[in-house]
Design a protein around this motif. Structure first.
Motif, PDB file in Angstrom:
ATOM      1  N   ARG A 174       0.852  -1.184   0.000  1.00  0.00           N
ATOM      2  CA  ARG A 174       0.000   0.000   0.000  1.00  0.00           C
ATOM      3  C   ARG A 174       0.889   1.235   0.000  1.00  0.00           C
ATOM      4  O   ARG A 174       1.997   1.213   0.555  1.00  0.00           O
ATOM      5  N   ALA A 175       0.381   2.309  -0.603  1.00  0.00           N
ATOM      6  CA  ALA A 175       1.120   3.566  -0.572  1.00  0.00           C
ATOM      7  C   ALA A 175       0.154   4.727  -0.757  1.00  0.00           C
ATOM      8  O   ALA A 175      -0.888   4.592  -1.406  1.00  0.00           O
ATOM      9  N   GLY A 176       0.513   5.866  -0.167  1.00  0.00           N
ATOM     10  CA  GLY A 176      -0.226   7.108  -0.334  1.00  0.00           C
ATOM     11  C   GLY A 176       0.760   8.260  -0.451  1.00  0.00           C
ATOM     12  O   GLY A 176       1.913   8.167  -0.007  1.00  0.00           O
ATOM     13  N   GLY A 181      -4.937  11.597  -2.401  1.00  0.00           N
ATOM     14  CA  GLY A 181      -6.282  11.079  -2.242  1.00  0.00           C
ATOM     15  C   GLY A 181      -6.457   9.666  -2.746  1.00  0.00           C
ATOM     16  O   GLY A 181      -7.445   9.001  -2.422  1.00  0.00           O
ATOM     17  N   GLN A 182      -5.511   9.174  -3.549  1.00  0.00           N
ATOM     18  CA  GLN A 182      -5.550   7.798  -4.026  1.00  0.00           C
ATOM     19  C   GLN A 182      -4.741   6.891  -3.098  1.00  0.00           C
ATOM     20  O   GLN A 182      -3.812   7.348  -2.426  1.00  0.00           O
ATOM     21  N   VAL A 183      -5.090   5.620  -3.084  1.00  0.00           N
ATOM     22  CA  VAL A 183      -4.312   4.609  -2.364  1.00  0.00           C
ATOM     23  C   VAL A 183      -3.815   3.596  -3.382  1.00  0.00           C
ATOM     24  O   VAL A 183      -4.618   3.013  -4.130  1.00  0.00           O
ATOM     25  N   TRP A 184      -2.516   3.429  -3.438  1.00  0.00           N
ATOM     26  CA  TRP A 184      -1.913   2.435  -4.329  1.00  0.00           C
ATOM     27  C   TRP A 184      -1.867   1.105  -3.583  1.00  0.00           C
ATOM     28  O   TRP A 184      -1.305   1.002  -2.492  1.00  0.00           O
ATOM     29  N   GLU A 185      -2.513   0.089  -4.139  1.00  0.00           N
ATOM     30  CA  GLU A 185      -2.567  -1.227  -3.507  1.00  0.00           C
ATOM     31  C   GLU A 185      -2.289  -2.303  -4.538  1.00  0.00           C
ATOM     32  O   GLU A 185      -2.787  -2.241  -5.667  1.00  0.00           O
TER      33      GLU A 185
END
Length: 376
Positions: free
Chosen positions: A184-186, A362-366
């Motif tokens: 996960r990343a933000g 505002g996005q979450v990289w998963e």
């Protein structure tokens, strides 16, 4: 080829434990911990806080004997001397960025180059060299640990503060031992993100001999040819009739010594395959690796659009396992699930099929990748 492998953390509950020990200190004086995830069967995985690195993965062979299948090192000093990213989570962007340069929102950015003229795996000091914060995760089907890292704005030239994490979760059921890596990343500003794990694999045990007799299947009808800097040219080439066709089981070493221009450029395989069934919202089998000697089979499942198959071309024997065995050229290979290389510079690699490598506020990289090991 849709995956039938359940992700770790689902299925039949398994008992297990996490043991934390001090592995050593970096040259900067940072404490590095080793976290061992162990199942009641004895199968285990060990993760280091330096580089969030997978240091060990012990699973049974056809006779039920436990053995390690990833190349790890004995101490922190060996990891600091290593230049091969052994077992590490690499980033902020895995693989190569041409010239280390990219442009976002009208601003040009420069990542320090560390692979000839290219930036490789995040630049001179990527995530593989950082000490991550680690904590145990409970409530799953087996032992798990979460590792977190804060990458500040401007880190290695990348814009925006990035909060990154990876959860390693170990479980097993009738289909085998599952090691899931869930990322996960933000961010607070647009920035490219593509994390992967750089484990070196040998299903017979690192340092015990070549992987050229392993059989490999890659669920991909296309691959990315590279230029002299090992950066994709932009072509999505058909694998049919080439040494890059692994759609049916093929010995890793079957074509390594052919006079193929692409193999000569890389000294073997160091290319990205465009996966047929994997991508955003599509979790499926990417690769299957089998050893007749040990009877072990590894299935790699992911929702990433590409997998980098690296045949260990640049291993020199300088890498030694904790038991002191040297790992030489062709003694281990990597299957790195990831976005297509240099996608930040190639709009054709950032389509709905492949996903956008640029993460925005505002996005979450998963994303997740599961390694399933079975023996028979």
């Amino acid at each position: 080829m849709q995956s039938t492998t359940p992700p770790a953390g689902t299925g039949t509950p398994a008992t297990g434990a996490v043991t934390r020990t001090v592995f050593g200190r970096t040259l900067r004086g940072e404490v590095v911990h080793r976290l061992e995830l162990r199942l009641s069967s004895g199968a285990s995985a060990a993760v280091l806080t330096r580089g969030a690195a997978l240091q060990q993965l012990r699973v049974p062979d056809r006779d039920g004997t436990l053995g390690d299948v990833v190349a790890g090192l004995a101490d922190v000093a060996a990891y600091e001397a290593d230049t091969g990213y052994l077992g590490a989570v690499v980033g902020r962007v895995a693989n190569r960025i041409a010239g280390g340069r990219f442009e976002l929102e009208g601003t040009r950015h420069q990542v320090p180059v560390n692979d000839g003229a290219q930036a490789l795996h995040g630049g001179v000091e990527g995530f593989d060299q950082r000490v991550w914060h680690a904590e145990e995760v409970t409530g799953g089907a087996g032992p798990a640990v979460r590792l977190r890292l804060v990458s500040p704005d401007g880190d290695m030239g990348f814009p925006g503060e990035l909060l990154a994490e990876v959860v390693y979760a170990l479980s097993e059921d009738a289909s085998g031992v599952h090691l899931e890596l869930a990322y996960r990343a933000g961010t607070d500003a647009p920035t490219p993100v593509s994390l992967t794990n750089h484990a070196y694999l040998n299903l017979d045990g690192p340092g015990t001999g070549t992987v050229e007799d392993h059989e490999l299947v890659l669920a991909a009808g296309r691959y990315l040819p590279v230029d002299g800097g090992l950066v994709p040219t932009g072509e999505l080439a058909d694998v049919t009739g080439t040494p890059f066709d692994f759609r049916a089981p093929r010995r890793v070493g079957a074509s390594l010594r052919e006079a193929d221009e692409q193999l000569l450029l890389a000294g073997g395989y160091d290319h990205n395959w465009v996966l047929d069934d994997c991508g955003p919202g599509r979790f499926a089998t990417a690769a299957v690796l089998t050893s007749a000697r040990s009877g072990r089979t590894l299935t790699v499942s992911t929702d990433r659009p590409g997998v980098q198959f690296y045949s260990g071309n640049f291993l020199t024997g300088a890498v030694r396992t904790p038991e002191g065995r040297p790992v030489r050229q062709g003694d281990a290979l990597c299957l790195e699930t990831q976005a297509l290389p240099d996608a930040v510079n190639r709009p054709e690699f950032r389509t709905a099929e492949f996903g956008d490598v640029v993460l925005r506020p505002g996005q979450v990289w998963e994303t997740r990748t599961v390694l399933t090991l079975a023996a028979g």
